[in-house]
Design an enzyme around this catalytic site. Structure first.
Site, PDB file in Angstrom:
ATOM      1  N   HIS A 183       0.894  -1.172   0.247  1.00  0.00           N
ATOM      2  CA  HIS A 183       0.075  -0.523   0.145  1.00  0.00           C
ATOM      3  C   HIS A 183       0.991   1.100  -0.066  1.00  0.00           C
ATOM      4  CE1 HIS A 183      -3.286  -2.416   2.221  1.00  0.00           C
ATOM      5  NE2 HIS A 183      -3.768  -2.105   0.213  1.00  0.00           N
ATOM      6  N   GLU A 420      -3.552  -5.387 -23.808  1.00  0.00           N
ATOM      7  CA  GLU A 420      -2.181  -5.604 -22.715  1.00  0.00           C
ATOM      8  C   GLU A 420      -1.891  -7.138 -23.415  1.00  0.00           C
ATOM      9  OE1 GLU A 420      -3.009  -4.347 -19.607  1.00  0.00           O
ATOM     10  OE2 GLU A 420      -4.852  -5.201 -19.859  1.00  0.00           O
ATOM     11  N   ASP A 444       2.172  -4.930 -19.145  1.00  0.00           N
ATOM     12  CA  ASP A 444       1.687  -5.765 -19.089  1.00  0.00           C
ATOM     13  C   ASP A 444       2.013  -6.827 -20.739  1.00  0.00           C
ATOM     14  OD1 ASP A 444       1.094  -7.037 -16.858  1.00  0.00           O
ATOM     15  OD2 ASP A 444      -0.675  -5.514 -16.922  1.00  0.00           O
ATOM     16  N   CYS A 491      -1.173   3.480 -22.093  1.00  0.00           N
ATOM     17  CA  CYS A 491      -1.742   4.290 -20.808  1.00  0.00           C
ATOM     18  C   CYS A 491      -0.699   3.267 -19.994  1.00  0.00           C
ATOM     19  CB  CYS A 491      -2.589   4.271 -19.933  1.00  0.00           C
ATOM     20  SG  CYS A 491      -3.475   2.446 -20.050  1.00  0.00           S
TER      21      CYS A 491
HETATM   22  C1  PEP Z   1      -0.577  -2.436 -18.707  1.00  0.00           C
HETATM   23  O1  PEP Z   1      -0.360  -2.933 -18.532  1.00  0.00           O
HETATM   24  O2  PEP Z   1       0.364  -1.119 -19.385  1.00  0.00           O
HETATM   25  C2  PEP Z   1      -1.648  -1.068 -17.930  1.00  0.00           C
HETATM   26  C3  PEP Z   1      -1.193   0.228 -17.754  1.00  0.00           C
HETATM   27  O3  PEP Z   1      -1.862  -1.394 -16.367  1.00  0.00           O
HETATM   28  P1  PEP Z   1      -0.971  -1.745 -14.817  1.00  0.00           P
HETATM   29  O4  PEP Z   1       0.170  -1.531 -15.435  1.00  0.00           O
HETATM   30  O5  PEP Z   1      -1.959  -1.844 -13.736  1.00  0.00           O
HETATM   31  O6  PEP Z   1      -1.529  -4.073 -14.987  1.00  0.00           O
HETATM   32 MG    MG Z   2      -2.294  -3.637 -17.189  1.00  0.00          MG
END
Ligand code: PEP
Ligand code: MG
Length: 563
Positions: A183, A420, A444, A491
């Site tokens: 956390h 992803e 990912d 993202c």
């Molecule tokens: C990603 O996989 O690029 C993503 C933005 O999600 P997370 O990092 O939360 O898995």
């Molecule tokens: Mg992800």
């Protein structure tokens, strides 16, 4: 002296440390029968003091963080705990000893149950014990107050401790325990504060007032470093801050290339607490709202109302700009102990995100209701994580449609998926026909494409944003979306990486969403690039056979800004 650990939130910091040590050892002494009444009075006063401390803390917190504190407020009222303490007092033990003994017994009973959920709650009880003992000893809960900009050092930092701090004075966090997904690490990342965790022997190596250089990027810490190292880091931190200030002052400029290609620049956030800084740093929307943080801050599923309030706040603050709500992405390295999910050999390949939500429509629908209701107060979009097959997407959309019609909502927001998983990238053409947008989850996507765990240092040489295979996949995804007239964002961390930005721009990415603190630099960089040159560069990059070959293509102007 140099120490190593795990970088939990990127960044550099130099400064004096404040060590949050455990409370002094509790004094055990027998008291006379005529002193018991006085000890009871001291207990009442200490509980009152803890009560107002908790209420004050709660009032300063965003709604979704208040659960941590509420659990402790409940202990204040717990009659069982009070009568246990009283039994020890009647045996002639002083009140500190009585509190310690009664709460330790309580914790032990919880731990014996071998239930992860109760084990987590035991942490809250221990935190509560510390507060009561501190009040009895006339200390603050942590025994320390921060009065000047400092780097915080602790064995571990319970979330209630971090969120109670004046973070404007916190230059960085370093803890002996904890992992990058603890956390504390998540909160540090959200607040843009550099942090390292898992630093062995930390508390034995540092004293209050020592000067520390924290480099969470290279995962190194120097304690009382030689002057030349300290001075060079101070200069780097100062230069970073100076550049950020300049870039921040340009926050309202368009994110447009020299030859007029405009793109969206958005923020990744974890909750309403990040909205203000995202706006201040010039985000023109939210490309990724990681809703799981809301679920991780509590020891139980957040209710529809709690979620609705948090989502509405964010939607309202950003309106008319958009907010993309990613539905719950739990599992993998992000556990929810209270869901009691079975242990898996390969959690990243297991029961996570949309897979879990489709299996738990109760939980999924509650979240969708909250998002759809919040959507009435702003400009929202919904995105599903970890989609591997069209069938999953169709199931998710069916549940969403059903939920919307139950709410009487006729006009649905834009619906997208995170691309992803390589299967979704390969089938991007088919997916593009059934969604309004894609957001590439490079974090990912890279780990699954390269079969290289995103958190495993030994294989990090394979985990590269500029890997030609990754760039070719990104190209396929963007082309598939554009052919179907849909837009594409990214993202994952790659979207904010200055080295990757020229190539992503050249490949035609429409939206770049990133951690708040990366936004000003990204805007400045994009404004200094030519889209047509980036298109040429990205064509060359797609034909490269190694990361090094792609790196050699990075334009000089970018190198100037990265260094
Ligand atoms: C990603 O996989 O690029 C993503 C933005 O999600 P997370 O990092 O939360 O898995
Ligand atoms: Mg992800």
């Amino acid at each position: 002296m140099k120490l190593n650990g795990i970088g939990a939130a990127k960044g550099l910091a130099v400064g004096p440390v404040v060590v949050l040590r455990e409370l002094p050892v509790v004094e055990h002494k027998y008291i006379e029968p005529n002193e018991i009444q006085n000890e009871r009075k001291r207990l009442v006063k200490a509980l009152e003091c803890v009560g107002s401390e908790l209420m004050e803390l709660k009032s300063r917190l965003a709604l979704e963080l208040q659960g941590i504190i509420k659990a402790q407020i409940l202990f204040l009222e717990d009659p069982e705990l009070k009568s246990e303490i009283d039994i020890y007092l009647s045996q002639g033990k002083n009140v500190e000893w009585a509190v310690e003994a009664a709460i330790d017994e309580y914790v032990q009973a919880m731990m014996l149950l071998k239930n992860d959920y109760l084990k987590e709650r035991a942490e809250d009880v221990k935190d509560f014990k510390r507060r009561v003992l501190a009040a009895l000893m006339g200390l603050s809960a942590s025994g320390v107050r921060i009065t000047q900009p400092s780097i915080l050092i602790a064995k571990d930092l319970p979330p209630s401790e971090i969120i109670g701090l004046d973070v404007s004075l916190v230059l960085g966090f370093i803890t002996e325990q904890g992992g990058p997904t603890s956390h504390s690490a998540i909160i540090a990342r959200a607040a843009g504060i550099p942090a390292m965790v898992g630093v062995i022997n930390l508390l034995n190596s540092i004293e209050n007032g020592d000067i520390v250089v924290l480099n969470a990027n290279s995962e190194e810490i120097w304690v009382n470093p030689p002057n030349n190292i300290r001075i060079s880091y101070e200069a780097k931190v100062e230069e970073n801050n100076r550049q950020l200030l300049i870039a921040k002052s340009k926050k309202d400029l368009k994110t447009v290339t020299l030859d007029d290609r405009e793109v969206e620049l958005a923020a990744n956030i974890g909750g309403p607490q990040d909205a203000a800084s995202a706006l201040e740093w010039g985000a023109k929307g939210v490309g990724l709202f990681r809703t799981e943080l809301l679920y991780m801050q509590k020891n139980e599923l957040p209710s529809e109302e709690v979620q609705y309030t948090a989502y509405k706040e964010v939607a309202e603050r950003f309106a008319p700009d958009y907010v993309i709500f990613r539905t719950l992405d739990i599992g993998g390295d992000k556990a929810l102990p209270y869901l009691q999910m079975p242990l898996e050999d390969n959690p990243f390949l297991g029961y996570r995100a949309l897979r879990l939500c489709l299996d738990r429509p109760d939980l999924f629908k509650t979240q969708l209701r909250a998002i759809l209701r919040a959507g009435q107060h702003g400009n929202i979009k919904i995105m599903f994580p970890m989609v591997a097959t069209l069938n999953e997407l169709r199931q998710a959309k069916a549940i969403l449609n059903e939920t919307a019609s139950q709410l009487g909502i006729v006009k649905l927001p834009e619906i997208g998926i995170m691309v992803e998983i390589p299967s979704a990238a390969v089938m991007a053409g088919a997916f593009a026909k059934e969604v309004d947008f894609f957001s590439i989850g490079s974090n990912d996507l890279i780990q699954y494409t390269m079969a290289a765990d995103r958190g495993n240092k030994s294989v990090s040489y394979l985990y590269q944003h500029l890997e030609p295979s990754v760039l070719n996949l990104v190209d396929m995804i963007i082309k598939a979306a554009h052919n179907a007239g849909k837009w594409v964002g990214m993202c994952g961390e790659m979207a904010g990486d200055p080295e990757a930005i020229p190539f992503l721009l050249g490949l035609g990415l429409d939206e770049f969403s990133m951690g708040t603190s990366a936004i000003p630099k990204a805007r400045e960089l994009i404004r200094s690039l030519s889209y047509s040159e980036c298109q040429e560069l990205s064509k060359l990059a797609l034909a490269c056979s190694s990361v090094a070959e792609v790196q050699a293509l990075i334009p000089g102007i970018v190198r100037g800004q990265i260094s």
